[in-house]
Design an enzyme around this catalytic site. Structure first.
Site, PDB file in Angstrom:
ATOM      1  CB  CYS A   1      39.520 -87.791   1.587  1.00 41.04           C
ATOM      2  SG  CYS A   1      39.073 -87.484  -0.136  1.00 41.04           S
TER       3      CYS A   1
ATOM      4  N   GLY B   1      25.956 -95.512   9.620  1.00 41.35           N
ATOM      5  CA  GLY B   1      25.145 -95.599   8.413  1.00 41.35           C
ATOM      6  C   GLY B   1      25.925 -96.153   7.239  1.00 41.35           C
TER       7      GLY B   1
ATOM      8  CD  GLU C   1      32.036 -96.990   5.140  1.00 40.88           C
ATOM      9  OE1 GLU C   1      32.338 -96.421   6.197  1.00 40.88           O
ATOM     10  OE2 GLU C   1      31.681 -96.378   4.124  1.00 40.88           O
TER      11      GLU C   1
ATOM     12  CD  GLU D   1      46.378 -89.312   6.517  1.00 38.79           C
ATOM     13  OE1 GLU D   1      47.481 -89.585   7.046  1.00 38.79           O
ATOM     14  OE2 GLU D   1      45.803 -88.216   6.659  1.00 38.79           O
ATOM     15  N   PRO D   2      47.892 -93.748   3.751  1.00 40.29           N
ATOM     16  CG  PRO D   2      49.432 -93.159   2.086  1.00 40.29           C
ATOM     17  CD  PRO D   2      48.339 -92.600   2.945  1.00 40.29           C
TER      18      PRO D   2
ATOM     19  NE  ARG E   1      27.131-128.722 -15.902  1.00 43.33           N
ATOM     20  CZ  ARG E   1      27.919-128.974 -16.928  1.00 43.33           C
ATOM     21  NH1 ARG E   1      27.480-128.732 -18.168  1.00 43.33           N
ATOM     22  NH2 ARG E   1      29.126-129.445 -16.753  1.00 43.33           N
TER      23      ARG E   1
ATOM     24  CD  GLN F   1      18.528-135.537   0.834  1.00 39.14           C
ATOM     25  OE1 GLN F   1      19.396-136.290   1.279  1.00 39.14           O
ATOM     26  NE2 GLN F   1      17.235-135.691   1.120  1.00 39.14           N
TER      27      GLN F   1
ATOM     28  N   GLY G   1      44.846 -96.748   8.532  1.00 41.44           N
ATOM     29  CA  GLY G   1      43.686 -97.469   8.033  1.00 41.44           C
ATOM     30  C   GLY G   1      42.714 -97.699   9.173  1.00 41.44           C
TER      31      GLY G   1
END
Length: 379
Positions: free
Chosen positions: A123, A239, A362, A126-127, A266, A277, A130
């Site tokens: 956590c 990480g 992240e 937050e609103p 298909r 091609q 970011g």
């Protein structure tokens, strides 16, 4: 890239691949459709050592490298991107307690996390905080032997289901140096959760607010010293970015494999799509771009394992390049399928939806560019 990996790494990769094919891939469509969080399947990964991949072995971890982790998450995501990503989040929380927690905290919490007796959420967001994570406002006020924590966390994977929440809160007004880290148990008075968010993708895991209204947490649950939480959070992001990139890579590989199979089957204008091609060139570009992304991911992982001075830059570059490339390849795979790609039955549109958020989490890919350029220009 098998030639670049040890026999042990190939074995780890193949074990993750088999688990994904047996336990994830057959169910991914239903989990997405029903917004089902497969906690039982997630917990079963502990038997393979995937609940504490880079946690030390004295507390039940596997003691593996970040390269090993990338191999694992790439394969798990081939089975289900959303579920693999949650396992990555659990691993981040376990790693943070193992790496920065006291010996008492490590012994009390980490063995239960690596056994998946407990599952964990992380956590930070937050609103109103970011990309600018240091501006978080959730506050922890010392009160005797406890802290009283009040605030709201946003976009928390596993919220409401997870047993443990590794949470960042402000203990002083000193910017990033005023943030501390805490371990909070589900069921603590004052801890509640918002409604499950209605999301574009990642539907096989719940995402909701974590709401803290005077939550009293023992000071013994603070990880490290006061004011060190933001540093801990940032240390985990290198990480975490590789894991998210690996998950994107695995999903995109499945999309590409589906596109190749479809192009062979298909028929249009009397011959298979794969005989045109223009289709051959599109598939060749998708393969080339995905392999280039794979090379960058494992190069970055190797630098992080080697603790090279440029590891953070490489992790940011890999996160930016791999997630952008993976989304493009998945979107191209949908285009190869034509109208059928837009249908849930073919499984490609789910991959496109799941991979879109990897360009945001992240640290957004715009923030990755900030990290990369700052490191380039710092001298």
């Amino acid at each position: 890239m098998s030639a670049h990996f040890s026999d042990e790494q190939v074995m780890i990769r193949d074990m993750a691949r088999k688990f994904a094919q047996d336990r994830l891939l057959p169910h991914s469509e239903a989990w997405d459709r029903d917004s089902h969080f497969p906690v039982d399947v997630i917990k079963s990964t502990a038997e393979l050592g995937f609940a504490g991949i880079y946690v030390k072995d004295d507390v039940g971890g596997s003691g593996l490298t970040r390269t090993d982790a990338a191999l694992i998450f790439e394969q798990l995501a081939y089975g289900d991107v959303s579920t693999a990503a949650f396992i990555s989040i659990h691993n981040m929380a376990s790693w943070m307690i193992d790496t920065f927690g006291s010996e008492a905290q490590r012994k009390a919490w980490v063995p239960r996390l690596t056994a998946m007796e407990l599952i964990a959420s992380y956590c930070l967001t937050e609103p109103g905080a970011g990309s600018d994570a240091a501006s978080l406002k959730t506050r922890a006020v010392k009160d005797g032997d406890d802290y009283v924590i009040t605030g709201t966390k946003q976009f928390i994977s596993g919220a409401g289901t997870s047993d443990v929440y590794v949470l960042m809160a402000r203990t002083s007004d000193d910017g990033a140096k005023g943030v501390s880290a805490f371990i909070i148990e589900k069921g603590t008075p004052g801890l509640s959760f918002g409604a499950n968010e209605r999301k574009m993708g990642w539907k096989s895991q719940p995402t909701a607010q974590v709401i803290l209204d005077g939550v009293r947490v023992p000071a013994a649950n603070r990880i490290g010293e006061e004011g060190h939480g933001f540093r801990f959070a940032m240390a985990g992001l290198d990480g975490g970015r590789l894991n998210i990139a690996a998950c994107a890579l695995g999903g995109a590989q499945l999309a590409l494999d589906k596109a190749v199979a479809y192009a062979k089957e298909r028929m249009q204008f009397g011959k298979a799509l794969a005989e045109f091609q223009s289709m051959q060139f599109k598939l060749a570009d998708m393969e080339t771009e995905l392999q280039a992304a794979r090379v960058m991911l494992y190069e970055a992982a190797g630098r992080l394992d080697g603790k090279t001075p440029d590891a953070t830059r490489w992790c940011a570059m890999a996160k930016r390049f791999v997630t952008d490339t993976a989304f493009k390849v998945a979107n191209d795979a949908l285009q190869v399928h034509g109208g059928y790609g837009y249908l849930a039955d073919y499984g490609v549109e789910r991959i496109v939806r799941d991979l879109r958020v990897h360009q945001i989490l992240e640290g957004t890919n715009e923030i990755m560019r900030v990290i990369i350029s700052r490191d380039m220009l710092k001298d």
